[in-house]
Design a protein around this motif. Structure first.
Motif, PDB file in Angstrom:
ATOM      1  N   VAL A   5       0.164 -20.710 -11.941  1.00 42.12           N
ATOM      2  CA  VAL A   5       0.577 -19.615 -11.463  1.00 42.12           C
ATOM      3  C   VAL A   5       1.408 -19.044 -12.332  1.00 42.12           C
ATOM      4  CG1 VAL A   5       1.791 -18.751  -9.508  1.00 42.12           C
ATOM      5  CG2 VAL A   5       0.606 -20.840  -9.138  1.00 42.12           C
ATOM      6  N   SER A   6       1.175 -17.427 -12.678  1.00 37.97           N
ATOM      7  CA  SER A   6       1.967 -16.717 -13.501  1.00 37.97           C
ATOM      8  C   SER A   6       3.039 -16.273 -12.920  1.00 37.97           C
ATOM      9  CB  SER A   6       1.010 -15.484 -13.878  1.00 37.97           C
ATOM     10  OG  SER A   6       0.407 -14.736 -13.224  1.00 37.97           O
ATOM     11  N   ASN A   7       3.987 -16.141 -13.546  1.00 42.77           N
ATOM     12  CA  ASN A   7       5.493 -15.413 -12.875  1.00 42.77           C
ATOM     13  C   ASN A   7       5.733 -14.088 -13.509  1.00 42.77           C
ATOM     14  OD1 ASN A   7       8.102 -15.011 -12.124  1.00 42.77           O
ATOM     15  ND2 ASN A   7       8.759 -16.892 -12.563  1.00 42.77           N
ATOM     16  N   ILE A   8       5.709 -13.118 -12.464  1.00 49.47           N
ATOM     17  CA  ILE A   8       5.933 -11.953 -12.747  1.00 49.47           C
ATOM     18  C   ILE A   8       7.147 -11.402 -12.127  1.00 49.47           C
ATOM     19  CG2 ILE A   8       4.796  -9.429 -12.727  1.00 49.47           C
ATOM     20  CD1 ILE A   8       3.241 -11.409 -14.345  1.00 49.47           C
ATOM     21  N   GLY A   9       7.897 -10.762 -13.183  1.00 49.39           N
ATOM     22  CA  GLY A   9       9.357 -10.349 -12.890  1.00 49.39           C
ATOM     23  C   GLY A   9      10.432 -11.245 -12.707  1.00 49.39           C
ATOM     24  N   GLY A  10      11.707 -11.153 -13.197  1.00 49.18           N
ATOM     25  CA  GLY A  10      12.718 -12.097 -13.383  1.00 49.18           C
ATOM     26  C   GLY A  10      13.256 -12.064 -11.947  1.00 49.18           C
ATOM     27  N   ALA A  11      13.799 -13.027 -11.433  1.00 50.90           N
ATOM     28  CA  ALA A  11      14.534 -13.260 -10.215  1.00 50.90           C
ATOM     29  C   ALA A  11      15.538 -12.405 -10.155  1.00 50.90           C
ATOM     30  CB  ALA A  11      14.637 -14.833  -9.952  1.00 50.90           C
ATOM     31  N   ILE A  12      16.045 -12.108  -9.034  1.00 50.29           N
ATOM     32  CA  ILE A  12      17.328 -11.191  -8.663  1.00 50.29           C
ATOM     33  C   ILE A  12      18.388 -11.934  -8.449  1.00 50.29           C
ATOM     34  CG2 ILE A  12      18.360  -9.239  -7.367  1.00 50.29           C
ATOM     35  CD1 ILE A  12      15.591  -8.300  -6.576  1.00 50.29           C
ATOM     36  N   ASP A  13      19.581 -11.780  -9.362  1.00 52.47           N
ATOM     37  CA  ASP A  13      21.018 -12.682  -9.177  1.00 52.47           C
ATOM     38  C   ASP A  13      21.430 -12.458  -7.862  1.00 52.47           C
ATOM     39  OD1 ASP A  13      20.479 -14.083 -11.582  1.00 52.47           O
ATOM     40  OD2 ASP A  13      21.318 -12.530 -12.802  1.00 52.47           O
ATOM     41  N   LEU A  14      21.304 -13.310  -7.038  1.00 57.03           N
ATOM     42  CA  LEU A  14      22.189 -13.165  -5.695  1.00 57.03           C
ATOM     43  C   LEU A  14      23.532 -14.010  -5.404  1.00 57.03           C
ATOM     44  CD1 LEU A  14      18.983 -13.038  -3.565  1.00 57.03           C
ATOM     45  CD2 LEU A  14      20.059 -11.043  -4.174  1.00 57.03           C
ATOM     46  N   ASP A  15      24.293 -13.439  -4.891  1.00 59.88           N
ATOM     47  CA  ASP A  15      25.697 -14.429  -4.748  1.00 59.88           C
ATOM     48  C   ASP A  15      25.327 -15.225  -3.590  1.00 59.88           C
ATOM     49  OD1 ASP A  15      26.667 -13.370  -2.017  1.00 59.88           O
ATOM     50  OD2 ASP A  15      26.305 -11.325  -3.433  1.00 59.88           O
ATOM     51  N   THR A  16      26.111 -16.230  -3.505  1.00 58.83           N
ATOM     52  CA  THR A  16      25.803 -17.583  -2.558  1.00 58.83           C
ATOM     53  C   THR A  16      25.835 -16.782  -1.183  1.00 58.83           C
ATOM     54  OG1 THR A  16      27.087 -18.898  -4.091  1.00 58.83           O
ATOM     55  CG2 THR A  16      26.670 -19.766  -1.623  1.00 58.83           C
ATOM     56  N   ASN A  17      26.632 -16.126  -0.793  1.00 58.69           N
ATOM     57  CA  ASN A  17      26.625 -15.280   0.688  1.00 58.69           C
ATOM     58  C   ASN A  17      25.314 -14.873   0.955  1.00 58.69           C
ATOM     59  OD1 ASN A  17      29.324 -16.407   1.195  1.00 58.69           O
ATOM     60  ND2 ASN A  17      30.373 -14.740   0.324  1.00 58.69           N
ATOM     61  N   THR A  18      25.012 -13.914  -0.116  1.00 57.94           N
ATOM     62  CA  THR A  18      23.539 -13.121   0.285  1.00 57.94           C
ATOM     63  C   THR A  18      22.642 -14.185   0.331  1.00 57.94           C
ATOM     64  OG1 THR A  18      24.629 -11.263  -1.129  1.00 57.94           O
ATOM     65  CG2 THR A  18      22.152 -11.376  -0.613  1.00 57.94           C
ATOM     66  N   GLN A  19      22.416 -15.062  -0.584  1.00 63.54           N
ATOM     67  CA  GLN A  19      21.312 -15.998  -0.421  1.00 63.54           C
ATOM     68  C   GLN A  19      21.394 -16.903   0.960  1.00 63.54           C
ATOM     69  OE1 GLN A  19      20.797 -18.325  -3.980  1.00 63.54           O
ATOM     70  NE2 GLN A  19      18.811 -19.439  -3.380  1.00 63.54           N
ATOM     71  N   THR A  20      22.439 -17.455   1.211  1.00 67.05           N
ATOM     72  CA  THR A  20      22.525 -17.772   2.467  1.00 67.05           C
ATOM     73  C   THR A  20      22.375 -16.896   3.597  1.00 67.05           C
ATOM     74  OG1 THR A  20      24.585 -19.144   1.915  1.00 67.05           O
ATOM     75  CG2 THR A  20      24.396 -19.091   4.029  1.00 67.05           C
ATOM     76  N   LEU A  21      22.571 -15.969   3.712  1.00 64.64           N
ATOM     77  CA  LEU A  21      22.023 -14.864   4.784  1.00 64.64           C
ATOM     78  C   LEU A  21      20.521 -14.697   4.840  1.00 64.64           C
ATOM     79  CD1 LEU A  21      24.727 -12.009   4.455  1.00 64.64           C
ATOM     80  CD2 LEU A  21      24.328 -13.671   6.554  1.00 64.64           C
ATOM     81  N   MET A  78       7.838 -18.784   1.788  1.00 63.66           N
ATOM     82  CA  MET A  78       9.058 -18.001   1.012  1.00 63.66           C
ATOM     83  C   MET A  78      10.233 -18.665   1.290  1.00 63.66           C
ATOM     84  SD  MET A  78      10.238 -13.864   2.102  1.00 63.66           S
ATOM     85  CE  MET A  78       8.778 -13.489   1.822  1.00 63.66           C
ATOM     86  N   LEU A  79      10.618 -19.314   2.360  1.00 59.23           N
ATOM     87  CA  LEU A  79      11.671 -19.898   2.623  1.00 59.23           C
ATOM     88  C   LEU A  79      11.932 -21.270   1.907  1.00 59.23           C
ATOM     89  CD1 LEU A  79      14.373 -20.595   4.262  1.00 59.23           C
ATOM     90  CD2 LEU A  79      13.104 -21.849   5.915  1.00 59.23           C
ATOM     91  N   ILE A  80      10.823 -21.907   1.619  1.00 58.49           N
ATOM     92  CA  ILE A  80      10.764 -23.210   0.956  1.00 58.49           C
ATOM     93  C   ILE A  80      10.944 -22.685  -0.677  1.00 58.49           C
ATOM     94  CG2 ILE A  80       9.408 -25.165   0.005  1.00 58.49           C
ATOM     95  CD1 ILE A  80       8.083 -25.217   2.686  1.00 58.49           C
ATOM     96  N   THR A  81      10.318 -21.708  -1.111  1.00 58.28           N
ATOM     97  CA  THR A  81      10.603 -21.170  -2.422  1.00 58.28           C
ATOM     98  C   THR A  81      12.179 -20.827  -2.723  1.00 58.28           C
ATOM     99  OG1 THR A  81       8.132 -20.396  -2.578  1.00 58.28           O
ATOM    100  CG2 THR A  81       9.805 -19.552  -4.005  1.00 58.28           C
ATOM    101  N   ILE A  82      12.591 -20.122  -1.726  1.00 59.61           N
ATOM    102  CA  ILE A  82      14.117 -19.905  -1.927  1.00 59.61           C
ATOM    103  C   ILE A  82      14.982 -21.003  -2.081  1.00 59.61           C
ATOM    104  CG2 ILE A  82      16.073 -18.691  -0.883  1.00 59.61           C
ATOM    105  CD1 ILE A  82      13.960 -16.591   0.669  1.00 59.61           C
ATOM    106  N   ILE A  83      14.773 -21.982  -1.352  1.00 60.05           N
ATOM    107  CA  ILE A  83      15.556 -23.076  -1.180  1.00 60.05           C
ATOM    108  C   ILE A  83      15.300 -24.035  -2.436  1.00 60.05           C
ATOM    109  CG2 ILE A  83      15.814 -25.281  -0.239  1.00 60.05           C
ATOM    110  CD1 ILE A  83      15.330 -24.058   2.444  1.00 60.05           C
ATOM    111  N   MET A  84      13.970 -24.064  -2.922  1.00 57.39           N
ATOM    112  CA  MET A  84      13.930 -25.027  -4.130  1.00 57.39           C
ATOM    113  C   MET A  84      14.081 -24.022  -5.518  1.00 57.39           C
ATOM    114  SD  MET A  84      12.806 -27.656  -3.055  1.00 57.39           S
ATOM    115  CE  MET A  84      12.212 -28.500  -4.380  1.00 57.39           C
TER     116      MET A  84
END
Length: 335
Positions: A5-21, A78-84
């Protein structure tokens, strides 16, 4: 990252509160959008718990099935990917999500919403004596055609050799036809106009027209479109929830056509915004349908207060509202 699986685009840096939401919102989408629509589908097909004409109900049931598919095969990965923190599934599943989950159920939903809007407008414009006529067979044929039409873009893109990739900003796999350097990019714009822009305009105009008709009958003629007013209200709320959910996607289409640069946060916003109607729809059914509320109340009473070996009560009262009882599997109204 698992698989090829190719990865396109860098991940957006999110603070802990935003990622939790974001994680909490995904959980809400999965629980309410998934389990809520399972309850709606079960109550409708098994116990006729949604009070609506059968033709409209077929559209509603297919809408619920599409919502369930989206929550299981789109928002759950998507949820599993965010957590992992990365894509942990296989390359084949990335292709499945990028082409099937990301397109067919969403396109089918849009076409179903457009069809149900047009159908309800056609019904309310008919003479009162013809409004109760069932068109169940025609609606089933229309549903089969809708899901077939929704598959056409995916079949075309796959035939043209489009691939899939993991998009780090949105935490989900997408198909390569959305990239400007892909040979199928132009066809994506054309399909977007046909499958998204035009249906959104149709949904907007038909529901405005339905609102005008209902207002005219209620205020000018001194009567409403009862018994159709409940169905009209439910369908209109579902259509407006869909329309508002897809407005950011429509905006993104226009800005991309104008080559206007979009901020990374807007990509995340439009991905999650199109799930709002998935969460809202079960609440609409509960709020606008007395029979459905009574059925839920009956089930809560049955599994909360009844002891093993007890028989179902023929009639009971909760807040002075007679709940449903059953006869040969069909839902009847008590009292």
């Amino acid at each position: 990252m698992s698989g090829n699986v190719s990865n396109i685009g860098g991940a957006i840096d999110l603070d802990t509160n935003t990622q939790t939401l974001i994680v909490l919102y995904n959980i809400i989408v999965i629980l309410i959008g998934g389990l809520g629509n399972v309850v709606v589908l079960y109550c409708s097909m098994r116990h006729c718990a949604i009070e609506m004409d059968r033709s409209t109900l077929i559209f509603i049931e297919n809408l619920a099935m599409a919502d369930i598919f989206i929550t299981v095969f789109y928002y759950t990965p998507m949820l599993i990917t965010i957590i992992m923190g990365e894509w942990v599934f296989s390359g084949w599943f990335c292709w499945f999500v990028g082409f099937i989950s990301s397109h067919i159920p969403f396109l089918a939903e849009i076409l179903v919403i457009m069809s149900i809007s047009c159908y309800r407008l056609w019904v309310v414009r008919r003479p009162p004596g013809l409004r109760k006529k069932s068109h169940e067979t025609q609606v089933k044929i229309a549903i089969a055609i809708i899901w077939s039409i929704a598959s056409i873009p995916v079949i075309y893109w796959v035939a043209r050799g489009a691939g899939s990739f993991y998009s780090a900003p949105t935490h989900i796999c997408n198909s390569s036809n959305h990239r400007r350097d892909d040979p199928t990019f132009l066809s994506t714009k054309i399909f977007s106009i046909i499958y998204v822009a035009i249906p959104m305009v149709v949904v907007f105009l038909t529901n405005i027209r339905i609102l005008c008709i209902v207002t005219f009958h209620t205020l000018k003629l001194g009567r409403s479109l009862m018994p159709h007013i409940k169905t009209v209200t439910t369908v209109s709320l579902i259509c407006w929830a869909f329309f508002l959910s897809y407005v950011p996607i429509f905006v993104r289409m226009v800005l991309n056509t104008l080559r206007f640069p979009l901020p990374p946060w807007f990509l995340i916003f439009q991905v999650y915004c199109k799930s709002v109607h998935v969460v809202v729809n079960p609440f609409i059914y509960v709020a606008t349908n007395t029979r459905f509320r009574r059925y839920i109340r009956f089930r809560v009473y049955r599994y909360t207060y009844m002891q093993p070996g007890d028989t179902d009560p023929v009639n009971y009262n909760v807040n002075h509202v007679s709940p449903p009882h059953f006869n040969n599997g069909a839902l009847k109204m008590a009292g």
